[in-house]
Scaffold this motif. Structure first.
Motif, PDB file in Angstrom:
ATOM      1  N   LYS A  15       9.733 126.408 -83.168  1.00 23.45           N
ATOM      2  CA  LYS A  15      10.408 125.417 -84.021  1.00 23.45           C
ATOM      3  C   LYS A  15      11.628 124.837 -83.270  1.00 23.45           C
ATOM      4  CE  LYS A  15       8.454 127.573 -88.083  1.00 23.45           C
ATOM      5  NZ  LYS A  15       8.614 127.941 -89.498  1.00 23.45           N
ATOM      6  N   HIS A 106       1.866 120.969 -89.815  1.00 27.29           N
ATOM      7  CA  HIS A 106       2.712 122.062 -90.290  1.00 27.29           C
ATOM      8  C   HIS A 106       3.430 121.627 -91.565  1.00 27.29           C
ATOM      9  CE1 HIS A 106       5.875 125.101 -90.424  1.00 27.29           C
ATOM     10  NE2 HIS A 106       5.147 125.813 -89.595  1.00 27.29           N
ATOM     11  N   SER A 107       3.608 122.554 -92.492  1.00 31.05           N
ATOM     12  CA  SER A 107       4.208 122.204 -93.790  1.00 31.05           C
ATOM     13  C   SER A 107       5.591 121.589 -93.641  1.00 31.05           C
ATOM     14  CB  SER A 107       4.289 123.445 -94.681  1.00 31.05           C
ATOM     15  OG  SER A 107       5.149 124.413 -94.115  1.00 31.05           O
ATOM     16  N   GLU A 108       6.321 121.959 -92.599  1.00 27.95           N
ATOM     17  CA  GLU A 108       7.639 121.350 -92.394  1.00 27.95           C
ATOM     18  C   GLU A 108       7.518 119.879 -92.026  1.00 27.95           C
ATOM     19  OE1 GLU A 108       9.331 125.680 -90.985  1.00 27.95           O
ATOM     20  OE2 GLU A 108       9.049 124.109 -89.489  1.00 27.95           O
ATOM     21  N   ARG A 109       6.466 119.517 -91.321  1.00 28.10           N
ATOM     22  CA  ARG A 109       6.212 118.108 -91.027  1.00 28.10           C
ATOM     23  C   ARG A 109       5.751 117.382 -92.294  1.00 28.10           C
ATOM     24  NH1 ARG A 109       8.780 116.556 -86.836  1.00 28.10           N
ATOM     25  NH2 ARG A 109       7.699 114.596 -87.306  1.00 28.10           N
ATOM     26  N   GLU A 111       6.415 118.239 -95.476  1.00 26.76           N
ATOM     27  CA  GLU A 111       7.420 118.204 -96.533  1.00 26.76           C
ATOM     28  C   GLU A 111       8.711 117.506 -96.108  1.00 26.76           C
ATOM     29  OE1 GLU A 111       7.879 122.289 -97.882  1.00 26.76           O
ATOM     30  OE2 GLU A 111       6.376 121.901 -99.408  1.00 26.76           O
ATOM     31  N   ILE A 112       9.255 117.885 -94.964  1.00 27.54           N
ATOM     32  CA  ILE A 112      10.556 117.349 -94.554  1.00 27.54           C
ATOM     33  C   ILE A 112      10.428 115.931 -94.013  1.00 27.54           C
ATOM     34  CG2 ILE A 112      12.556 117.690 -93.032  1.00 27.54           C
ATOM     35  CD1 ILE A 112      11.874 120.694 -93.061  1.00 27.54           C
ATOM     36  N   ILE A 180       2.928 128.112 -97.761  1.00 28.83           N
ATOM     37  CA  ILE A 180       4.290 127.595 -97.583  1.00 28.83           C
ATOM     38  C   ILE A 180       5.331 128.583 -98.086  1.00 28.83           C
ATOM     39  CG2 ILE A 180       5.862 125.710 -98.200  1.00 28.83           C
ATOM     40  CD1 ILE A 180       3.348 123.935 -98.501  1.00 28.83           C
TER      41      ILE A 180
END
Length: 263
Positions: A15, A106-109, A111-112, A180
């Motif tokens: 990350k 990826h969930s960060e991509r 969601e964020i 997540i």
């Protein structure tokens, strides 16, 4: 202990970590562990995903690891080829620089950075057309799981990419299931729950591709040495996408050993 013909993958997703000095020490420590306690390439495929500005340095350092440890990009552009797109790195440029693996979804991509199915499909199509191997991440939120929607959400994410993946390109996709609610929280899906979802993913893939039986499906979400052996024993869990524990060379090595020992 699981018995699978699929070679497991263990990939560390660093990350937005660490600083350069710590990254170099991490790589050095991991290489020393591989020298002292080798993990055969046929037993486990290894990779690390550093920040973008460290891709080439990481790649160079890993060339002296004594075995293949792949350098994985954490992201790529939805734009292909080259051009006036400040800040972007295309699939073709990654391939030109020798980077052959990339994370997508990826969930960060999601969601964020608000990456929806259309954006992710463009990235996957570009990556596959450039000859890259895609590690495609899927997973549900805690709210979706508690509402009984986990399976439907995850299978929809798998189905989302079918429109842009040619029949022969499925062999260049690895699925990473990451609930997540378990990412970076210390919570982990139980081995039974994880295996159930992995089995459902494989059943879903069978409706889409003839490569379903040979595709690796990794588990991610607070994977650590303490739970790696149990996870590795599940027949449809073919490796791990490791977050925080991959920033410690010994922990990452122990996780890799756990999955290599299933072969």
């Amino acid at each position: 202990m699981s018995v699978s013909t699929i070679t497991p993958w263990v990939v560390g997703n660093w990350k937005m970590n660490p600083v350069q000095a710590d990254a170099l020490k991490l790589i050095s420590d991991f290489k020393k562990l591989l020298e002292r306690a080798p993990i055969a390439e046929e037993k486990c495929i290894l990779g690390v995903a550093p920040i973008s500005i460290a891709l080439l340095q990481t790649q160079a350092e890993l060339k002296t690891a004594g075995r293949a440890v792949h350098t994985v990009a954490q992201d790529l552009s939805r734009i292909s080829a080259t051009g006036a797109y400040t800040g972007e790195v295309s699939a073709e440029l990654l391939a030109d620089y020798g980077i052959q693996y990339v994370l997508v979804g990826h969930s960060e991509r999601r969601e964020i950075f608000a990456e929806n199915a259309a954006i992710l499909n463009a990235k996957i199509q570009n990556a596959l057309n450039a000859g890259l191997t895609v590690i495609y991440c899927v997973g549900e939120s805690l709210e979706q799981r508690e509402a009984g929607q986990a399976e439907a959400v995850v299978l929809q994410q798998v189905c989302d990419i079918a429109a842009v993946v040619a029949a022969e390109q499925w062999q260049n996709i690895v699925i990473a299931y990451e609930p997540i609610w378990a990412i970076g929280t210390g919570k982990t899906a139980s081995p039974d729950d994880a295996q159930t979802m992995h089995a459902q993913i494989r059943q879903g893939l069978k409706q889409i591709t003839g490569y379903a039986e040979t595709m690796a499906i990794l588990y991610g979400g607070s994977v650590k040495p303490e739970n790696a052996v149990e996870l590795a024993a599940c027949p449809d869990i073919n490796g791990a996408l490791v977050g925080g524990a991959s920033l410690n060379a010994e922990s990452f090595h122990q996780i890799a050993q756990a999955f290599a020992n299933t072969q």
